[in-house]
Design a protein around this motif. Structure first.
Motif, mmCIF file in Angstrom:
data_model
loop_
_atom_site.group_PDB
_atom_site.id
_atom_site.type_symbol
_atom_site.label_atom_id
_atom_site.label_comp_id
_atom_site.label_asym_id
_atom_site.label_seq_id
_atom_site.Cartn_x
_atom_site.Cartn_y
_atom_site.Cartn_z
ATOM 1 N N ARG A 1 -7.199 1.131 1.147
ATOM 2 C CA ARG A 1 -7.366 2.161 2.173
ATOM 3 C C ARG A 1 -6.156 3.078 2.223
ATOM 4 N N SER A 2 -4.960 2.467 2.161
ATOM 5 C CA SER A 2 -3.805 3.354 2.286
ATOM 6 C C SER A 2 -3.633 4.206 1.032
ATOM 7 N N ARG A 3 -4.011 3.639 -0.111
ATOM 8 C CA ARG A 3 -3.947 4.478 -1.322
ATOM 9 C C ARG A 3 -4.924 5.643 -1.231
ATOM 10 N N MET A 4 -6.120 5.345 -0.691
ATOM 11 C CA MET A 4 -7.128 6.400 -0.559
ATOM 12 C C MET A 4 -6.648 7.487 0.385
ATOM 13 N N ARG A 5 -5.999 7.048 1.468
ATOM 14 C CA ARG A 5 -5.476 8.041 2.408
ATOM 15 C C ARG A 5 -4.476 8.945 1.699
ATOM 16 N N ARG A 6 -3.614 8.299 0.904
ATOM 17 C CA ARG A 6 -2.567 9.061 0.240
ATOM 18 C C ARG A 6 -3.145 10.033 -0.794
ATOM 19 N N LEU A 7 -4.219 9.567 -1.458
ATOM 20 C CA LEU A 7 -4.799 10.406 -2.508
ATOM 21 C C LEU A 7 -5.880 11.348 -1.966
ATOM 22 N N GLY A 8 -6.129 11.252 -0.673
ATOM 23 C CA GLY A 8 -7.112 12.143 -0.048
ATOM 24 C C GLY A 8 -8.555 11.849 -0.464
ATOM 25 N N ILE A 9 -8.886 10.556 -0.622
ATOM 26 C CA ILE A 9 -10.252 10.198 -1.013
ATOM 27 C C ILE A 9 -11.046 9.818 0.239
ATOM 28 N N GLY B 1 0.808 -1.216 0.000
ATOM 29 C CA GLY B 1 0.000 0.000 0.000
ATOM 30 C C GLY B 1 0.837 1.260 0.000
ATOM 31 N N VAL B 2 1.954 1.243 0.698
ATOM 32 C CA VAL B 2 2.768 2.451 0.736
ATOM 33 C C VAL B 2 3.789 2.487 -0.386
ATOM 34 N N PRO C 1 -7.959 -4.826 0.402
ATOM 35 C CA PRO C 1 -8.620 -3.676 1.040
ATOM 36 C C PRO C 1 -7.643 -2.771 1.805
ATOM 37 N N HIS C 2 -6.666 -3.415 2.480
ATOM 38 C CA HIS C 2 -5.610 -2.665 3.161
ATOM 39 C C HIS C 2 -4.941 -1.684 2.212
ATOM 40 N N THR C 3 -4.572 -2.255 1.051
ATOM 41 C CA THR C 3 -3.865 -1.477 0.046
ATOM 42 C C THR C 3 -4.728 -0.322 -0.421
#
Ligand SMILES: Nc1ncnc2c1ncn2[C@@H]1O[C@H](COP(=O)(O)OP(=O)(O)OP(=O)(O)O)[C@@H](O)[C@H]1O
Ligand SMILES: [Mg+2]
Length: 501
Positions: free
Chosen positions: A485-493, A433-434, A481-483
């Motif tokens: 979520r962290s992508r969404m956090r990074r993209l501000g979704i 994810g990161v 799903p983990h991945t």
């Protein structure tokens, strides 16, 4: 005639001036002769390991003297007990005593003054001299003053030899170790040689025994260098050097010097002679990594040496040859570079004789489990002192990913998973994810983010804000799903915006 104390001072100065006993003895003897008439002088070294006396320096002695005297056990003991007493002796001839017969080389005639040379309580050698007629008694008196400077000159010389021997041995050890490492790298580090890389390794085996140039093509991180090393190791050049050159990193003003070397003083900054790539890889393999980045001027030079097989060092006259096998590698589409005139066609023909195409990791997913296990063991051992293992879910997550950075990226993700899991376990999902999100086409990060954001938002819309579960966005996007979520956090979704819409 000089005072004895002045003589000793002069002797010490002379000792300090030289490293090798061969160099110091002439000067020392000349000094001694200024106060004492000597016909000849000999320094012998005691080699305790091999129980023998060896003549290491002499002045004025007749030719054909016995250079080495081997002393088997009873004689060795008598020599050592005589040397332990320490005093110099005067013998009227070689045969005078049983000790003089051991110490004095065969072939010496007339009177001899002899004394042991000692350092740190150990016998290191002997000092022997032939006094002129009438000088014998005085010679014995002066002799004791001479022994310390001579002993130091001899030990300096021995230390120097010992250092040279150790350096030589260390160099040999290092070489042996390096070649063992190189072999190990090849024998146990090509994961997938029997599966996804089977065809590649078949090509390697075909071309390795020849001297044909090889071009390895493959995406970044796909293992081009690993394959190049394997090729070298399987060739008859395996004991020779393997030199890797990063063609993109050659300063253009130093091209000739890099390729062919230079003589000392040939230009400002050439403070010593330097060997170029060709001479350094003589008898081995020259690996031209990132060959597409080779500057135009270097392309010309390289072509010439490949055609003629000879070159000159910068500032040198002599034409030289080197027996070198060329392996080149690139991740670029070189055919199109040649078409556009960005890479010389004539050089391209020379290096592309035998291309080997390395498949991207996503095109050999069957290798992912073995590679992941291999890196998990290695990362665990290296970071935490114990191997880590992966479970089936981890493997599935890894196999679903596109791996734009190929094997290198997989190794990095596993290492990150080990660190996130603190050495107890591997946190593969979060590690992925990161990871920087890049598509196989290597998009610009902002573009990539925009595309990803649009994809994720579309999926969230369809899934009504749900992430997990059979109808969740993660499932739709084919990611963990983990991945997601962290992508969404990074993209501000913000998923809650899509809830119930
Ligand atoms: N088949 C393999 N088995 C084990 N390790 C591998 C394999 N392929 C690649 N690696 C490892 O992956 C990393 C990248 O490999 P390598 O440096 O050979 O790639 P590359 O194609 O030269 O990449 P780049 O184009 O970025 O230079 C290295 O650490 C290498 O040891
Ligand atoms: Mg590389």
């Amino acid at each position: 005639m000089k005072e004895a104390s002045q003589l000793v001072g002069d002797l010490w100065r002379e000792v300090a001036r030289h490293e090798h006993i061969g160099d110091s003895v002439a000067g020392l003897t000349a000094l001694v002769r200024s106060t004492l008439a000597l016909k000849w002088l000999i320094v012998r070294r005691w080699d305790a390991e091999r129980a023998r006396l060896e003549t290491v320096a002499e002045v004025g002695a007749c030719e054909g003297l016995e250079a080495r005297t081997i002393l088997p056990s009873p004689r060795r003991d008598s020599l050592l007990s005589w040397a332990g007493k320490g005093a110099a002796e005067l013998w009227h001839e070689r045969e005078a005593t049983s000790i003089s017969r051991l110490c004095v080389p065969e072939g010496i005639t007339g009177a001899v003054v002899g004394g042991p040379l000692r350092a740190g309580g150990e016998l290191v050698g002997l000092l022997l001299a032939g006094p002129a007629v009438g000088e014998a008694e005085r010679a014995r008196e002066v002799f004791d003053a001479l022994r310390e400077p001579f002993a130091v000159a001899l030990t300096n010389d021995l230390r120097l030899h010992e250092l040279a021997r150790l350096r030589e041995a260390a160099e040999q050890d290092r070489n042996a170790l390096l070649s063992r490492l190189a072999r190990q790298d090849v024998s146990d580090a090509i994961v997938g040689a029997e599966r996804g890389l089977r065809e590649v390794m078949g090509r390697v085996a075909q071309v390795a025994p020849t001297d044909a140039p090889v071009l390895i093509l493959g995406e970044t991180g796909s293992g081009k260098e690993v394959v190049a090393r394997a090729l070298h190791a399987q060739s008859h050049r395996h004991a020779g050097p393997f030199l890797r050159i990063n063609c993109g990193a050659i300063p253009s003003e130093l091209i000739d010097s890099e390729l062919f070397g230079h003589e000392k003083g040939s230009f400002t900054g050439a403070i010593a002679q330097r060997l170029g790539w060709f001479e350094r890889s003589d008898g081995g393999t020259l690996f031209l990594d990132e060959v597409a980045e080779l500057p135009a001027a270097a392309q010309v030079r390289l072509l010439r040496v490949l055609q003629d097989g000879s070159f000159e060092r910068v500032g040198g006259q002599e034409s030289r040859r080197a027996d070198v096998r060329i392996i080149a590698a690139t991740h670029r589409d070189m055919a199109s570079m040649v078409r556009d005139g960005r890479f010389r066609q004539d050089l391209w023909y020379r290096i592309s004789v035998f291309p080997i195409l390395l498949p991207a990791l996503r095109d050999r997913r069957q290798d992912i489990p073995a590679l992941a296990r291999y890196f998990a063991e290695r990362a665990g051992e290296r970071l935490f002192g114990r191997a880590l293992s992966l479970d089936a879910a981890d493997i599935a997550t890894l196999q679903a990913y596109a791996w734009p950075g190929n094997v290198r990226e997989l190794a990095a993700v596993i290492e990150r998973a080990a660190i996130l899991g603190n050495g107890q376990t591997l946190l593969v999902g979060p590690a992925l994810g990161v990871a920087p999100v890049l598509s196989p086409r290597s998009r610009v990060p902002e573009e990539a983010d925009a595309e990803d954001k649009a994809d994720i938002e579309a999926a969230l819309k369809k899934a009504l804000g749900r992430i997990e579960g059979p109808f969740g966005a993660a499932k739709m996007l084919g990611v963990n799903p983990h991945t997601l979520r962290s992508r969404m956090r990074r993209l501000g979704i913000d998923w809650s915006r899509y809830r119930g819409n």
